[in-house]
Design a protein around this motif. Structure first.
Motif, PDB file in Angstrom:
ATOM      1  N   LEU A   4      -4.582  13.031  10.523  1.00 55.70           N
ATOM      2  CA  LEU A   4      -5.311  12.026   9.737  1.00 55.70           C
ATOM      3  C   LEU A   4      -5.631  12.583   8.351  1.00 55.70           C
ATOM      4  O   LEU A   4      -5.577  13.794   8.112  1.00 55.70           O
ATOM      5  CB  LEU A   4      -6.591  11.621  10.474  1.00 55.70           C
ATOM      6  CG  LEU A   4      -6.350  11.049  11.873  1.00 55.70           C
ATOM      7  CD1 LEU A   4      -7.657  10.606  12.503  1.00 55.70           C
ATOM      8  CD2 LEU A   4      -5.382   9.873  11.831  1.00 55.70           C
ATOM      9  N   SER A   5      -6.001  11.673   7.464  1.00 51.42           N
ATOM     10  CA  SER A   5      -6.210  12.082   6.075  1.00 51.42           C
ATOM     11  C   SER A   5      -7.416  13.014   5.935  1.00 51.42           C
ATOM     12  O   SER A   5      -7.532  13.722   4.943  1.00 51.42           O
ATOM     13  CB  SER A   5      -6.401  10.852   5.192  1.00 51.42           C
ATOM     14  OG  SER A   5      -7.456  10.056   5.720  1.00 51.42           O
TER      15      SER A   5
ATOM     16  N   ALA B 270      -1.459   3.898   3.381  1.00 53.84           N
ATOM     17  CA  ALA B 270      -2.710   4.542   2.982  1.00 53.84           C
ATOM     18  C   ALA B 270      -3.916   3.623   3.151  1.00 53.84           C
ATOM     19  O   ALA B 270      -5.039   4.041   2.900  1.00 53.84           O
ATOM     20  CB  ALA B 270      -2.603   5.007   1.533  1.00 53.84           C
ATOM     21  N   ASP B 271      -3.687   2.346   3.568  1.00 50.73           N
ATOM     22  CA  ASP B 271      -4.860   1.487   3.808  1.00 50.73           C
ATOM     23  C   ASP B 271      -5.293   1.518   5.270  1.00 50.73           C
ATOM     24  O   ASP B 271      -6.066   0.666   5.712  1.00 50.73           O
ATOM     25  CB  ASP B 271      -4.561   0.042   3.361  1.00 50.73           C
ATOM     26  CG  ASP B 271      -3.293  -0.493   4.031  1.00 50.73           C
ATOM     27  OD1 ASP B 271      -2.714   0.258   4.866  1.00 50.73           O
ATOM     28  OD2 ASP B 271      -2.876  -1.622   3.741  1.00 50.73           O
ATOM     29  N   GLY B 272      -4.741   2.499   6.046  1.00 52.22           N
ATOM     30  CA  GLY B 272      -5.199   2.673   7.414  1.00 52.22           C
ATOM     31  C   GLY B 272      -4.458   1.823   8.414  1.00 52.22           C
ATOM     32  O   GLY B 272      -4.949   1.628   9.530  1.00 52.22           O
ATOM     33  N   TYR B 273      -3.281   1.290   8.045  1.00 54.60           N
ATOM     34  CA  TYR B 273      -2.528   0.459   8.975  1.00 54.60           C
ATOM     35  C   TYR B 273      -1.289   1.196   9.467  1.00 54.60           C
ATOM     36  O   TYR B 273      -0.726   2.052   8.770  1.00 54.60           O
ATOM     37  CB  TYR B 273      -2.108  -0.868   8.314  1.00 54.60           C
ATOM     38  CG  TYR B 273      -3.194  -1.900   8.371  1.00 54.60           C
ATOM     39  CD1 TYR B 273      -3.271  -2.802   9.438  1.00 54.60           C
ATOM     40  CD2 TYR B 273      -4.157  -1.973   7.365  1.00 54.60           C
ATOM     41  CE1 TYR B 273      -4.286  -3.743   9.498  1.00 54.60           C
ATOM     42  CE2 TYR B 273      -5.168  -2.902   7.423  1.00 54.60           C
ATOM     43  CZ  TYR B 273      -5.226  -3.788   8.489  1.00 54.60           C
ATOM     44  OH  TYR B 273      -6.231  -4.722   8.561  1.00 54.60           O
TER      45      TYR B 273
ATOM     46  N   ALA C 147       0.881  -1.188   0.000  1.00 55.08           N
ATOM     47  CA  ALA C 147       0.000   0.000   0.000  1.00 55.08           C
ATOM     48  C   ALA C 147       0.908   1.225   0.000  1.00 55.08           C
ATOM     49  O   ALA C 147       2.027   1.146   0.518  1.00 55.08           O
ATOM     50  CB  ALA C 147      -0.893   0.004   1.232  1.00 55.08           C
ATOM     51  N   PRO C 148       0.466   2.311  -0.580  1.00 50.67           N
ATOM     52  CA  PRO C 148       1.316   3.520  -0.590  1.00 50.67           C
ATOM     53  C   PRO C 148       1.687   3.932   0.841  1.00 50.67           C
ATOM     54  O   PRO C 148       0.861   3.861   1.759  1.00 50.67           O
ATOM     55  CB  PRO C 148       0.435   4.575  -1.252  1.00 50.67           C
ATOM     56  CG  PRO C 148      -0.571   3.801  -2.028  1.00 50.67           C
ATOM     57  CD  PRO C 148      -0.798   2.520  -1.284  1.00 50.67           C
ATOM     58  N   ILE C 149       2.943   4.372   0.994  1.00 52.09           N
ATOM     59  CA  ILE C 149       3.451   4.705   2.331  1.00 52.09           C
ATOM     60  C   ILE C 149       3.278   6.208   2.564  1.00 52.09           C
ATOM     61  O   ILE C 149       3.674   7.026   1.728  1.00 52.09           O
ATOM     62  CB  ILE C 149       4.926   4.294   2.443  1.00 52.09           C
ATOM     63  CG1 ILE C 149       5.002   2.759   2.348  1.00 52.09           C
ATOM     64  CG2 ILE C 149       5.546   4.790   3.741  1.00 52.09           C
ATOM     65  CD1 ILE C 149       6.378   2.245   2.078  1.00 52.09           C
TER      66      ILE C 149
END
Length: 1456
Positions: free
Chosen positions: A222-223, A159-162, A142-144
């Motif tokens: 946060l995003s 970017a997957d929330g991890y 996933a994008p960092i």
């Protein structure tokens, strides 16, 4: 705090590449910087700033992993992790070369002393050779978004929330752990936290994250723009239960940076402001501490157009933060929000022609080691655009400049990748806040120190209590190498710290810097004369007395210690808290300044724990250690060995671990004599200087620990000195929040107790605060409700770096910029993009703020005590003005009515001081007219204030009030007040003011008639005090045709009768001028009535008053002499003219009034030139001590060589040729029989046969017998100062012109000038002269004769000399007497001394003109203040004048 200096440096990448660097990441020590471009990882070294190694990805690998995006170093600098666009983490090993070779090494010239002293000693100046090896990549799929190092772990947000936790070493699957964001519960505080997951976090990921060690948690953005703080509930982050806290009502966050020292989290927002949050320790919620944003007041064009915040960067010491925005620019704030620098305004944003510059946009930035540099990567699109422009313009230039072939421009460096390096200097307080650094302003750059030091010879001399002052030797060489007594930590006074605006810059020794860069600590002693610096290892110190550095003689000793807790000066010792590598233990060492820097001369004390901070108070050292304990040590100087040493003894240990969560949070520790019940319970004055309390700055909270005096108090006398147990400390109390710096002093001064016993705090954007003691007045019992201290906030415009307690000043520094316009055109070099930055010293007074705060709180009595203690300061009047001005501006311009106005209180307060009247009028003159009514409603009517000034004889202030009255009142009122002031100024002889008043009165008059004020045509003479107005007038002395027949030869005596003051121009008839003339005439009449002739002459000369014309009109009224004897006495007194004395042999009885003066010693005749004697008013002082008073004839006395022809001031040493040149110059212009052109000041003197040795014209020495020398000295004793003589001659001329014959007689008597008396008596026979004048002269001379016979026998010889004329006058004989009849016999000349300027004329028998010449009137020189040569006198041809001039050396003086 931090200041930008010079121009930025551009570092060029030696590898030509199309890729632009966009990310820079420093290693933990900031010695290495990783720089990323799309497929390239480069490592740069900090000093020298060079590229060490570059890893370039192959095209195949780049396609697989994607472009590089972010990088992070392992804490020990052995690995770098790089995040790529496709979700991979690439790990690189950073390997050193095995053969101990360096990539760059310094090359020294042959014969240089810099050779390696020890074989194992590694020179740090070398850039090491490194290599990079890639390890196995990790795919996170996933994008960092964020990459952070945490001890042995690497935290990666995707970017997957991890949130992934990776081990640096074991990067298999076992070392991986992933935490999903949705499993973390978020709430507004930890108390109301629920265990369940937050459902609203679906699809949200962490955009930016930073770990805060001292808070043990993560600040996250946060995003969706929300801000949060995540903390582990158990010890480690890897343990499962995490808890999150929201920041309320924010959803536009962009980035975050944490401050570990102050426990702050700075979040950048899309609005352009930075929100700084802290964690509330009780509830665990996020609380807004302060905001960092540009104000519309200072940045009106840009404050709301900056775009979102792009990057936030705290300095390595966490004392300042750098911010940049999407639109570009850099801005620097201190930790609590004091704004220091911004590159979006002023010279950074505009060129010198006013055009706007494009701000530099920044893709990444990082602070260098110790914060001396900021490494900045500018954004690449901008570069490309610049390059295109530049190429186009270069082509244009080539077309224009084809003929100038040698001017070919080199390829522009921005084609290569570039890094900008900004240079900073910072205050020593940032890392080493010891007491001595707080009393001096000491800044340090990476290789130099900036001090505010005045002249070392003035140190301590301003404090009157100090016995020794160090003076320069008379030859002006450097001061002796003898430092001031270090024990006396007294105020240095203003002379030292405010000497000038310049810094004293000291270059740090290059040998020390090479191996120990960067400088970590710097300290200066309280006298400001000795500095010490400590770098990576060892330390060095410098003295301003010797201008030399002292380094360790043994380099291994230097390399075996590192300074950990800072440096401080105690007396002439450097106190160092250091770690010893050989013994592997912490030590406290003291090194004596004058001994060699060697451990053999050091006093060493072992410490049990690492030292973090160190400070000195009087003879005590306070140390803060890593186990959160505070230790107090006593210091004592020992002189028993050949080298002085110091003994250190542990006094007390205080554990603070209950109150301090993390030792790194303590910013400063200070021992002070401040206590809450100051001065009231302290009966014994010596206790006021004891160490009473500890001040601890804990992450911006100021905590105070006082000694506990609640137990039984033991008297000092009862306990022996050696087992005195120190009192324990009470629990801590929080005094203030958001504190950056603390100032306190251990000095005491009974007069300025308020200022010296106060505690000063600097609080960032909140300005400063002072914790001021309140004292009961006159030892009255204090009010029970009145607290003993009060905290007063106030704003200042500078960043405070030092507080001068006694002088009520804050010292600081500020950034100034200088534009550089050398290179125009689009190929703008850095020099044109950025201005040159300098650091200026500044200072600011704060007393008015404190006084005002006390008055607001109804503490007027305290304010009065404080102000009275400072009333002797030179800028105290300015303080008062500022206070009135600030309150007036605030209240008078307020839109809403003020319920409780302060201005009346301030006005009442200022009336307690003598400068009340000046303060009010100066303040009024500096504020706009619209506010005057409000001001004078509070302070009183300006008319009353004007009258008070007149009563207090303060005319200059009264004149200022007059200007205010002119604006506020009708013209009649201001004219009435102006007249009052004019008359008072005339009476006091304030001539400048008189001239201004004449102009003012004319302007009022013309304004009344609605015409523009005419330019005054009366020439204003300059106020140097001479008869300089003659420059502007040619006075012809034969104007009117009043001819007086005086017997056998017709003397054309002329009286000038001007109608009113002349030189008036067209407005001569206007009533204003008439009005002014009336006042001038009245004053002149007043002076003449009081026989103040000297004042009258001064008045006439200074104001251009037409004295002759006025005297002509007053000839028979006020210009009469009522009492000749008293007039004569008054002239003697006014003109410092001695009463004549008679040689001892000629009279038997002593003089009655005891005024007999001894004969001047003959050595005066030997002096080379008489000028030194003539130019000084020799009243009673001997010639060496005589000083010239600034009187009305200075101009003449100083410059005039125009003495009488007889006693020429060209003394007998001057060569005759010079005289010929002088005398022949104007001979042709002499009008033979015009009285007016006889421009000599005095008569010629009689030459009696046998009395003088006739001198040949070419001889220039006199051979005189003893008797003759005595005779001459007697002459000198009977004459007044030269200046008085010139003044009297001038007045004689004026009275003669005006026909005031009685005054001519009086002046003729004092000058003992027989010619004058003869002339006047000649005139008395004229039918024009009224009979009562004749009678007045007769009776006056008789009265003088009577007085002389009884009181002043010195005049007797002169009266004998003029006996024939007196006889003629008494007999009123009709026939005229020829001048030859008055040649005196030699006997009378010996008695009366008629050879002086007052003798009779004796023309030579062979001189054909002499007999027919008219009797020369004594007329003054009418040239401008005597600068020109003069024609010889009428009745004396040039040759004779020459001889007479040589015969008599002109020595005029009186004897003490």
């Amino acid at each position: 705090m931090y200041f930008l200096t010079g121009w930025p440096r551009r570092l060029l990448c030696p590898l030509r590449s199309e890729e632009e660097p966009f990310h820079i990441q420093p290693s933990s020590q900031r010695f290495y910087f990783g720089v990323l471009s799309e497929t390239q990882l480069s490592i740069w070294f900090s000093r020298p700033s060079v590229l060490i190694v570059s890893y370039i990805e192959s095209a195949k690998a780049a396609a697989q992993f994607g472009f590089y995006q972010k990088a992070e170093w392992k804490p020990d600098d052995s690995m770098i992790a790089v995040a790529t666009a496709k979700g991979y983490i690439l790990l690189f090993d950073v390997l050193g070369r095995g053969d101990d070779k360096s990539l760059y090494e310094p090359v020294y010239p042959k014969g240089s002393p810099r050779v390696r002293a020890t074989p194992g000693y590694k020179e740090e100046q070398c850039a090491p050779a490194l290599s990079l090896e890639m390890k196995k990549p990790v795919d996170l799929e996933a994008p960092i978004t964020s990459l952070r190092s945490l001890q042995e772990d690497l935290l990666v947000c995707t970017a997957d929330g991890y949130l992934h936790v990776l081990h640096w070493d074991g990067l298999g699957s076992n070392g991986r752990k992933a935490i999903c964001l949705t499993t973390i519960p978020f709430s507004l505080d930890l108390q109301s936290a629920r265990g369940g997951p937050s459902l609203d976090l679906e699809g949200v990921y962490i955009r930016c994250m930073e770990y805060c060690v001292t808070l043990d948690g993560f600040a996250v953005v946060l995003s969706d723009g929300r801000l949060g703080f995540i903390t582990p509930l158990s010890n480690t982050i890897t343990a499962d239960p995490l808890q999150g806290v929201w920041a309320a009502d924010v959803n536009d966050g962009t980035c975050v940076a944490v401050n570990n020292k102050y426990r702050l989290m700075a979040f950048g927002c899309a609005s352009g402001s930075v929100l700084v949050y802290m964690i509330d320790t009780t509830t665990g919620s996020m609380q807004l501490s302060h905001k960092l944003e540009l104000t519309p007041k200072h940045y009106p064009d840009i404050y709301n157009k900056t775009g979102p915040v792009k990057l936030i960067c705290w300095s390595p010491d966490y004392s300042v933060v750098m911010v940049t925005w999407e639109c570009g620019g850099l801005s620097l704030w201190s930790v609590f929000g004091a704004h220091l620098i911004c590159t979006l305004g002023e010279d950074f944003a505009y060129r010198s022609d006013g055009t706007k510059k494009e701000p530099v946009k920044i893709s990444s930035m990082s602070w260098g080691a110790e914060g001396y540099h900021l490494w900045v990567l500018p954004i690449k699109q901008e570069r490309r655009r610049q390059e295109q422009q530049q190429q186009e313009e270069e082509e244009q230039q080539k077309q224009e400049e084809e003929e100038e072939e040698e001017m070919a421009t080199p390829p522009h460096p921005s084609l290569q990748a570039g890094i900008l390096q900004f240079h900073f200097i910072k205050s020593a307080l940032t890392v080493n806040p010891c007491t001595s650094n707080q009393e001096q302003v000491l800044l340090h750059g990476e290789d130099r120190l900036y001090l505010t030091c005045g002249d070392p010879s003035q140190v301590h001399s301003a404090s009157d209590t100090h016995p020794h002052t160090h003076l320069h030797p008379p030859d002006g060489s450097s001061p002796p190498h003898q430092p001031p007594d270090p024990d006396s930590s007294l105020s240095q006074g203003l002379s030292t710290l405010l000497g000038h605006k310049h810094w004293h810059v000291v270059q740090i020794h290059s040998t020390y810097l090479e191996s120990n860069w960067p400088i970590r600590f710097a300290a200066i002693d309280t006298a400001g004369q000795c500095m010490a610096v400590a770098g990576r290892r060892g330390f060095a110190h410098y003295s301003l007395f010797t201008r030399k550095w002292k380094l360790f003689g043994n380099i291994t000793q230097e390399q075996n210690m590192t300074v950990t807790g800072g440096l401080a000066w105690w007396k002439d010792f450097v106190v160092v808290a250091c770690y010893n590598y050989i013994d592997q233990q912490e030590q406290l060492r003291l090194y004596q300044r004058s001994s060699n820097l060697d451990n053999a001369f050091a006093s060493v004390t072992k410490l049990h724990s690492d030292t973090l901070l160190l400070n000195v108070f009087r003879d005590m050292v306070i140390v803060f250690r890593a186990d959160c304990s505070i230790c107090l040590y006593s210091l004592e100087r020992r002189n028993d060995s050949p080298h002085p040493t110091a003994s250190v003894e542990l006094l007390q240990e205080v554990s603070m671990s209950r109150y301090i969560p993390h030792p790194a949070l303590v910013v400063s520790v200070t021992l002070t004599s401040v206590r809450t019940e100051t001065g009231i319970t302290l009966k014994a004055p010596q206790q006021a200087c004891m160490a009473e309390s500890i001040m601890l700055n804990l992450a911006g909270q100021l905590i105070m620990l006082q000694r506990d005096r609640s137990g039984p108090q033991v008297r000092e006398k009862e306990t022996p000195a050696n087992n005195k147990k120190l009192l324990p400390f009470c629990p801590p109390v929080v005094l203030a929040q958001c504190v950056e710096n603390v100032w306190t002093t251990c000095r005491s001064n009974r007069k300025k107790r308020h200022l010296l016993e106060a505690l000063w705090l600097s609080c960032g954007e909140a300005g400063m605060k002072v914790w001021l003691p309140l004292f009961p007045r006159d030892h009255r019992k204090p009010h029970s409700f009145l607290s003993r201290r009060i905290m007063l906030p106030f704003h200042i415009n500078i960043y405070p770096l030092a507080v001068l307690f006694e002088d009520a000043l804050v010292l600081g520094a500020t950034n100034e910029t200088v534009l550089y316009d050398g290179l125009q055109g689009a190929a703008e070099p850095l020099e044109a993009l950025f201005p040159y930055c300098t650091v200026e010293r500044t200072s600011q007074i704060y007393l008015h703020h404190i006084l005002r705060q006390l008055l607001v709180r109804n503490l007027g009595e305290q304010a009065l005590m404080l102000a009275q203690s400072c009333a002797s300061l030179p800028y105290f009047p300015h303080v008062m003005e500022l206070m009135v001005h600030v309150v007036l501006e605030e209240e008078a311009t307020s839109r809403e009515p003020i319920p409780d106005p302060l201005l009346p209180t301030v006005a009442k307060f200022i009336t307690e001081f003598p400068l009340f009247l000046q303060t009010i009028v100066h303040c009024a003159r500096k504020t706009e007219y619209a506010l005057w009514n409000y001001l004078f409603a509070a302070v009183g009517n300006p008319k009353d204030l004007f009258e008070e000034c007149l009563m207090a004889r303060d005319l200059d202030t009264a004149a200022s009030y007059l200007i205010i009255l002119q604006s506020m009142e009708v013209p009649a009122v201001s004219r009435q007040h102006a007249t009052l002031l004019f008359n008072t100024a005339l009476e006091q002889g304030k001539w400048d003011l008189c001239r201004h008043m004449i102009r003012f009165l004319k302007a009022i008059g013309s304004g009344e008639m609605d015409t523009p004020p005419p330019t005054p045509t009366t020439q204003e003479p300059s106020s140097t005090g001479g008869f300089e107005f003659f420059r502007n007038r040619s006075i012809s002395l034969s104007q009117s045709a009043d001819t007086i027949a005086t017997g056998k030869f017709n003397l054309q005596k002329t009286f000038s009768m001007p109608s009113g003051p002349s030189s008036r121009g067209r407005d001569g008839e206007c009533p204003e001028n008439m009005y002014i003339d009336m006042m001038l005439w009245r004053h002149a009449r007043h002076l003449l009535e009081q026989v103040r002739l000297r004042d009258l002459g001064c008045f006439s000369a200074q104001l251009g008053f037409e004295l002759i014309g006025w005297l002509c009109r007053e000839r028979n009224r006020v210009a009469r002499v009522e009492d000749f004897v008293s007039a004569l006495k008054r002239l003697h007194k006014d003109f410092l003219w001695p009463f004549p004395v008679i040689p001892g042999g000629s009279i038997s009885s002593p003089l009655k009034n005891g005024r007999c003066r001894t004969v001047l010693s003959t050595r005066l005749l030997k002096s080379q030139s008489a000028d030194s004697l003539l130019n000084s008013d020799m009243d009673t002082a001997p010639p060496q001590a005589a000083s010239s008073n600034n009187t009305w004839l200075d101009g003449l006395g100083q410059r005039s060589k125009d003495m009488d022809a007889a006693s020429s001031s060209h003394s007998n040493q001057h060569s005759p040729q010079t005289h010929d040149a002088f005398l022949s110059l104007l001979t042709s212009k002499v009008e033979e029989y015009s009285v007016g052109s006889a421009t000599d000041l005095t008569e010629t003197s009689s030459v009696v046969d046998g009395d003088w040795t006739m001198v040949d014209e070419n001889s220039s020495t006199l051979s005189l017998s003893q008797a003759e020398l005595e005779h001459i000295s007697m002459e000198l004793a009977n004459k007044g100062p030269h200046k008085s003589q010139v003044q009297l001659r001038y007045l004689l001329h004026v009275f003669m012109e005006a026909g005031c014959l009685e005054w001519c007689v009086v002046i003729g008597l004092i000058l003992r000038d027989a010619n004058v008396i003869k002339q006047v008596i000649g005139f008395l026979d004229s039918p024009e002269v009224p009979q009562d004048t004749v009678q007045s002269v007769q009776s006056g001379l008789l009265a003088v004769d009577t007085w002389v016979s009884t009181d002043c026998l010195g005049y007797k010889p002169f009266l004998n000399l003029i006996q024939p004329q007196l006889q003629d006058l008494m007999d009123s004989a009709a026939e005229q007497v020829q001048p030859e009849a008055f040649q005196p016999s030699s006997q009378s000349s010996k008695l009366g001394g008629s050879e002086g300027p007052g003798g009779a004329a004796a023309p030579r028998p062979e001189d054909g003109r002499g007999a027919a010449a008219p009797l020369g009137l004594a007329l003054p020189s009418l040239e401008p203040a005597g600068g020109f040569p003069r024609p010889p006198s009428e009745d004396c041809p040039p040759e004779q004048t020459e001889e007479l001039g040589e015969d008599e050396g002109a020595y005029d003086c009186t004897l003490s």
